[in-house]
Design an enzyme around this catalytic site. Sequence first.
Site, PDB file in Angstrom:
ATOM      1  N   HIS A 159     -44.170  96.591   0.272  1.00 24.10           N
ATOM      2  CA  HIS A 159     -42.762  96.886   0.006  1.00 24.10           C
ATOM      3  C   HIS A 159     -41.856  96.134   0.991  1.00 24.10           C
ATOM      4  O   HIS A 159     -40.801  96.618   1.383  1.00 24.10           O
ATOM      5  CB  HIS A 159     -42.525  98.400   0.123  1.00 24.10           C
ATOM      6  N   SER A 178     -36.087  96.545 -11.427  1.00 25.36           N
ATOM      7  CA  SER A 178     -36.331  97.857 -10.823  1.00 25.36           C
ATOM      8  C   SER A 178     -35.703  98.951 -11.666  1.00 25.36           C
ATOM      9  O   SER A 178     -34.594  98.796 -12.190  1.00 25.36           O
ATOM     10  CB  SER A 178     -35.734  97.890  -9.412  1.00 25.36           C
ATOM     11  N   THR A 213     -44.858 101.192  -9.175  1.00 28.88           N
ATOM     12  CA  THR A 213     -44.902 101.013  -7.724  1.00 28.88           C
ATOM     13  C   THR A 213     -45.566 102.241  -7.114  1.00 28.88           C
ATOM     14  O   THR A 213     -45.163 103.374  -7.380  1.00 28.88           O
ATOM     15  CB  THR A 213     -43.483 100.789  -7.178  1.00 28.88           C
ATOM     16  N   TYR A 270     -40.461 103.533 -10.848  1.00 31.85           N
ATOM     17  CA  TYR A 270     -40.833 104.582  -9.904  1.00 31.85           C
ATOM     18  C   TYR A 270     -41.080 105.815 -10.761  1.00 31.85           C
ATOM     19  O   TYR A 270     -40.172 106.260 -11.472  1.00 31.85           O
ATOM     20  CB  TYR A 270     -39.685 104.876  -8.940  1.00 31.85           C
ATOM     21  N   LYS A 317     -48.129  97.899  -8.134  1.00 30.40           N
ATOM     22  CA  LYS A 317     -47.460  97.243  -7.000  1.00 30.40           C
ATOM     23  C   LYS A 317     -47.546  98.125  -5.766  1.00 30.40           C
ATOM     24  O   LYS A 317     -47.126  99.290  -5.804  1.00 30.40           O
ATOM     25  CB  LYS A 317     -45.988  96.988  -7.360  1.00 30.40           C
TER      26      LYS A 317
HETATM   27  C1  FMN Z   1     -33.133  95.806  -0.981  1.00 27.52           C
HETATM   28  C2  FMN Z   1     -34.519  96.022  -1.513  1.00 27.52           C
HETATM   29  C3  FMN Z   1     -34.730  96.965  -2.523  1.00 27.52           C
HETATM   30  C4  FMN Z   1     -35.995  97.140  -3.061  1.00 27.52           C
HETATM   31  N1  FMN Z   1     -36.181  97.993  -4.123  1.00 27.52           N
HETATM   32  C5  FMN Z   1     -37.402  98.086  -4.713  1.00 27.52           C
HETATM   33  C6  FMN Z   1     -37.570  98.819  -5.912  1.00 27.52           C
HETATM   34  O1  FMN Z   1     -36.637  99.379  -6.472  1.00 27.52           O
HETATM   35  N2  FMN Z   1     -38.824  98.880  -6.420  1.00 27.52           N
HETATM   36  C7  FMN Z   1     -39.901  98.263  -5.842  1.00 27.52           C
HETATM   37  O2  FMN Z   1     -41.023  98.364  -6.344  1.00 27.52           O
HETATM   38  N3  FMN Z   1     -39.746  97.543  -4.719  1.00 27.52           N
HETATM   39  C8  FMN Z   1     -38.530  97.415  -4.163  1.00 27.52           C
HETATM   40  N4  FMN Z   1     -38.367  96.623  -3.051  1.00 27.52           N
HETATM   41  C9  FMN Z   1     -39.521  95.870  -2.529  1.00 27.52           C
HETATM   42  C10 FMN Z   1     -39.590  94.492  -3.179  1.00 27.52           C
HETATM   43  O3  FMN Z   1     -39.873  94.580  -4.541  1.00 27.52           O
HETATM   44  C11 FMN Z   1     -40.666  93.615  -2.513  1.00 27.52           C
HETATM   45  O4  FMN Z   1     -41.884  94.295  -2.508  1.00 27.52           O
HETATM   46  C12 FMN Z   1     -40.303  93.216  -1.079  1.00 27.52           C
HETATM   47  O5  FMN Z   1     -38.917  93.034  -0.943  1.00 27.52           O
HETATM   48  C13 FMN Z   1     -41.031  91.943  -0.699  1.00 27.52           C
HETATM   49  O6  FMN Z   1     -40.749  91.575   0.604  1.00 27.52           O
HETATM   50  P1  FMN Z   1     -39.620  90.507   0.998  1.00 27.52           P
HETATM   51  O7  FMN Z   1     -38.308  91.227   0.898  1.00 27.52           O
HETATM   52  O8  FMN Z   1     -39.959  90.180   2.413  1.00 27.52           O
HETATM   53  O9  FMN Z   1     -39.696  89.362   0.040  1.00 27.52           O
HETATM   54  C14 FMN Z   1     -37.099  96.418  -2.520  1.00 27.52           C
HETATM   55  C15 FMN Z   1     -36.873  95.490  -1.508  1.00 27.52           C
HETATM   56  C16 FMN Z   1     -35.607  95.265  -1.021  1.00 27.52           C
HETATM   57  C17 FMN Z   1     -35.409  94.225   0.041  1.00 27.52           C
END
Ligand code: FMN
Length: 354
Positions: A236, A109, A158, A132, A212
């Site tokens: 997300h 990320s 994303t 982002y 994404k």
């Molecule tokens: C703590 C946290 C931070 C996240 N930060 C980002 C991020 O910086 N960029 C992004 O594209 N998605 C981010 N996501 C989404 C994840 O990439 C992913 O799409 C999502 O966690 C998938 O679902 P799951 O947690 O049920 O596996 C984040 C998710 C979590 C849990």
Amino acid sequence: MNTEEFLTLQEIVVAAKRNLPPGPWAYLIGGAETETTVRRNRHALDSIAFRPRVLRDVSRIDSTWTFLGQKVRLPVMLAPIGGLESIAEGGAATAARAAAQFGVPQMLSSVCKPGLEETAAAAKTVRSFQLYVRGDDAWVDDFVKRAMDNGFTSFCMTVDVASYSRRERDLIGRYVKPWRAKAQEGANFQSGLSWDQVKRFKDKHDLPLILKGIATAEDAKLAVKHGVEVVYVSNHGGRQLDHGLGSVAVVPGILKAVGKKAEVWVDGGFMRGSDVVKAIALGAKAVGIGRLTGLGLAAGGAPGLVRALEILEDEIRICLGLLGVTSLAELDPSYVTAAPAVSLPDTFSAFPLM
Ligand SMILES: Cc1cc2nc3c(=O)[nH]c(=O)nc-3n(C[C@H](O)[C@H](O)[C@H](O)COP(=O)(O)O)c2cc1C
């Protein structure tokens, strides 16, 4: 506890909760508003049942896979997590070490410490970079150059964060995320993002592009029209738009829209080996794990995440054998069918013995 002693993913979740302070815990597991999308992610996975075949020789099982042409140990990728440094010491670099040791790709990320160069230097793993878009074209191009210079072999935008959602667990806990302060500066670029920037990227850069946050067949078709290599189906993890559909539920329609013109990846609610097998049977080419990555790291740093991946691998291999196949490539939609979910879904419904 020595991480080798974790025998189940449930124990890893319990250890993660024990180790994390309330703020980072809420940030890791929470979703937007009513968390309906979070629950739908689980519900969609729980609404798929297997159709096992028997009396086939499954004495040798291969659960390896390829990720954009590179060999990996499982069809699983560490999904991008911002602020990982609040969940595990060493943040993204610790995750990179676990990914390298185990043998799965890491998508880094852009809002994660210690940043692109240091994370790449921490370990040699299959690398993808997630951005982002919070700056102008020159700002984006600089990230692309740095990513390419540091061995990232694909680039992800994303696209489901046009506005930042209301994460009520964070709000109620008064948890102030240090990395959010900077996000405000680029918020206009993020909300102003359109297909024009996708076109510009594809015209200018020769690096596979992943979008994404695609959740409809209509947008998947547009992505293909713009020459995008990967349609990454995601909501997300239910952290952005509330009241969306469960991710895996939209995969078949998106696969139909995309055909063979792009790969389809998915994330959202994947907590178990059987979840991963379901997505691959439907036709997805990779599964992202978000919260599970954070839980493994919180439970025991890099060794904790490696242990979570080992258990996930064990579950996948057992599942494949019980389905009567010897490799993931043998799976197809005939191995799954729709069935009513039997438990009330929530973030941890995959761990009923907790
Ligand atoms: C703590 C946290 C931070 C996240 N930060 C980002 C991020 O910086 N960029 C992004 O594209 N998605 C981010 N996501 C989404 C994840 O990439 C992913 O799409 C999502 O966690 C998938 O679902 P799951 O947690 O049920 O596996 C984040 C998710 C979590 C849990």
